[in-house]
Design an enzyme around this catalytic site. Structure first.
Site, PDB file in Angstrom:
ATOM      1  N   GLY A 178       6.331   0.641   3.095  1.00  0.00           N
ATOM      2  CA  GLY A 178       6.149   0.030   4.384  1.00  0.00           C
ATOM      3  C   GLY A 178       5.001  -0.950   4.293  1.00  0.00           C
ATOM      4  O   GLY A 178       4.344  -0.654   3.301  1.00  0.00           O
TER       5      GLY A 178
ATOM      6  N   GLN B 253       4.241   5.279   1.835  1.00  0.00           N
ATOM      7  CA  GLN B 253       3.886   3.956   0.812  1.00  0.00           C
ATOM      8  C   GLN B 253       3.781   2.888   1.578  1.00  0.00           C
ATOM      9  O   GLN B 253       4.179   1.651   1.102  1.00  0.00           O
ATOM     10  CB  GLN B 253       5.227   3.830   0.219  1.00  0.00           C
ATOM     11  CG  GLN B 253       5.727   5.220  -1.034  1.00  0.00           C
ATOM     12  CD  GLN B 253       4.418   4.913  -2.100  1.00  0.00           C
ATOM     13  OE1 GLN B 253       3.968   3.834  -2.312  1.00  0.00           O
ATOM     14  NE2 GLN B 253       4.290   6.251  -2.568  1.00  0.00           N
ATOM     15  N   SER B 254       3.141   2.728   2.794  1.00  0.00           N
ATOM     16  CA  SER B 254       2.754   1.583   3.522  1.00  0.00           C
ATOM     17  C   SER B 254       1.756   0.685   2.849  1.00  0.00           C
ATOM     18  O   SER B 254       0.673   1.124   2.665  1.00  0.00           O
ATOM     19  CB  SER B 254       2.305   2.109   4.924  1.00  0.00           C
ATOM     20  OG  SER B 254       1.734   0.913   5.693  1.00  0.00           O
ATOM     21  N   ASN B 255       2.162  -0.772   2.687  1.00  0.00           N
ATOM     22  CA  ASN B 255       1.180  -1.574   2.371  1.00  0.00           C
ATOM     23  C   ASN B 255      -0.012  -1.662   3.513  1.00  0.00           C
ATOM     24  O   ASN B 255      -0.979  -2.075   3.076  1.00  0.00           O
ATOM     25  CB  ASN B 255       2.077  -2.901   2.005  1.00  0.00           C
ATOM     26  CG  ASN B 255       3.134  -2.680   0.754  1.00  0.00           C
ATOM     27  OD1 ASN B 255       2.612  -2.181  -0.490  1.00  0.00           O
ATOM     28  ND2 ASN B 255       4.213  -3.180   1.196  1.00  0.00           N
TER      29      ASN B 255
ATOM     30  N   LEU C 195      -1.328   0.377   5.557  1.00  0.00           N
ATOM     31  CA  LEU C 195      -2.176   1.581   5.350  1.00  0.00           C
ATOM     32  C   LEU C 195      -3.144   1.433   4.212  1.00  0.00           C
ATOM     33  O   LEU C 195      -4.178   1.520   4.220  1.00  0.00           O
ATOM     34  CB  LEU C 195      -1.434   2.944   5.281  1.00  0.00           C
ATOM     35  CG  LEU C 195      -0.830   3.290   6.343  1.00  0.00           C
ATOM     36  CD1 LEU C 195      -0.382   4.802   6.577  1.00  0.00           C
ATOM     37  CD2 LEU C 195      -1.571   3.054   7.680  1.00  0.00           C
TER      38      LEU C 195
END
Ligand SMILES: *Cc1c(COP(=O)(O)O)cnc(C)c1O
Length: 346
Positions: A346, A74-76, A78
């Site tokens: 993230g 859930q990385s911002n 990426l």
């Protein structure tokens, strides 16, 4: 301009607004301004959009055609790397630990990776820093064998410096927006790995701002992240050629909520998300900015921030993660059990 000589490619809409929040100000008894980094543009804004201007600026002259990074699913970071790769005609290879959606269709940022055309590769969960570096280098080497040139965007490498410099630039922008008005008492900002807060504090110190920077630790205790912040700031200052350094007294770290864990949404966080939504129409992300808002409200309640003080809340974005927490955020029902750890962003 502190950062004017840094290689930079323009992607985002700057300056981001510094917005008064009159209904929240009245409810809290302070003079609250919100720095809308969430409106920076690119895919859905956020702090990673601004810093990628510097990261891509450094890479574009080097023939790089592929961006490689590792983070949670859930990385911002990426998501914005996928977006910037699309904008520049590059390929993004995103390494994520495990399949966090348990066979269900992906949600939130993970869904956006697919829509943005990134190549997502699942790697073993629980890798340490050395394992993460090795996994990223393996992709870079594989690209080289195929005649491509990949760059690894990892905080241990140039990306960490670019990320910090991005927020020195944001500090200068904010300082200019505040000039002429009452002096701010404090500036609240989220601390994950700490580059963003390091850049903001370094820039404001360099400019002689009286504002106290308050970093709200999301997952790591203050004693772990404080030396990291000083190190990030020193690396950025060195690249920028400025004499300012950060020391222990330059940043106030609050880590009351770090121990509840990365991505865990608790009833007090749901309450503050609803408060900001209902008094300002602003939906804070559950992972980072809900914790910052909680810390701000608690500081006001305990007198750490005096009544009437001018306070800046830097909203660093991250809203796509909201959709991963629907069961806890829907309707008016009181939130129940904490979210699963696999809902982490993230
Ligand atoms: C990455 C991120 C942060 C933290 O940035 P660091 O430089 O790692 O401290 C804060 N807010 C959001 C929304 C993020 O995605």
């Amino acid at each position: 301009m502190i950062c004017q000589d840094q290689p930079r490619e323009r992607f985002v809409h700057l300056p981001t607004p510094l917005e008064p929040a009159p209904r929240l100000s009245e409810a809290l008894g302070i003079d609250l301004l919100i720095k809308r980094e969430d409106l920076a543009g690119l895919c859905v804004g956020g702090n990673k959009a601004r810093l990628l201007e510097f990261a891509i600026g450094s890479l574009r002259g080097k023939g790089v055609d592929t961006l490689v990074a590792y983070a949670s699913d859930q990385s911002n970071k990426l998501r914005d790397i996928a977006a910037v790769a699309a904008r520049c005609g590059m390929r993004a290879v995103l390494l994520v630990p495990g399949d966090g959606h348990g066979g269900e269709p992906p949600q939130g940022n993970r869904l956006l990776f697919d829509i943005l055309g990134a190549e997502v590769r699942v790697v073993a969960p629980g890798l340490d820093r050395a394992g993460v570096m090795a996994a990223q280098e393996q992709v870079r080497d594989e690209c080289a064998r195929a005649g491509r040139r990949a760059a690894v965007l990892d905080r241990m490498l140039d990306y960490g410096v670019d990320a910090t410099i991005g927020y020195v630039d944001a500090a200068e922008e904010l300082h200019a927006q505040l000039s002429g008005g009452p002096a701010p008492h404090s500036v609240f900002i989220a601390v994950g790995a700490g580059m963003t807060a390091a850049g903001l504090a370094l820039g404001l110190k360099h400019l002689g701002s009286p504002a106290r920077v308050v970093g709200v630790c999301i997952s790591s205790p203050a004693e772990e992240v404080a030396p990291e912040i000083e190190r990030h700031a020193a690396r950025a200052a060195e690249r920028l050629g400025i004499p300012t350094r950060l020391g222990a007294g330059d940043l106030t770290l609050i880590d009351d909520q770090a121990a509840i864990g990365y991505g865990t949404l608790t009833p007090p966080l749901v309450e503050v998300i609803r408060l900001f939504a209902r008094l300002h129409g602003l939906v804070l992300d559950p992972v980072y900015n809900a914790k910052v808002a909680r810390a701000l409200v608690d500081e006001v309640a305990t007198g750490g921030v005096p009544k009437g003080a001018r306070v800046v809340f830097v909203n660093t974005g991250g809203s796509p993660a909201t959709y991963n927490y629907a069961p806890l955020l829907a309707g008016g029902v009181a939130p129940g059990r904490p979210a699963r750890a696999s809902m982490a962003a993230g």
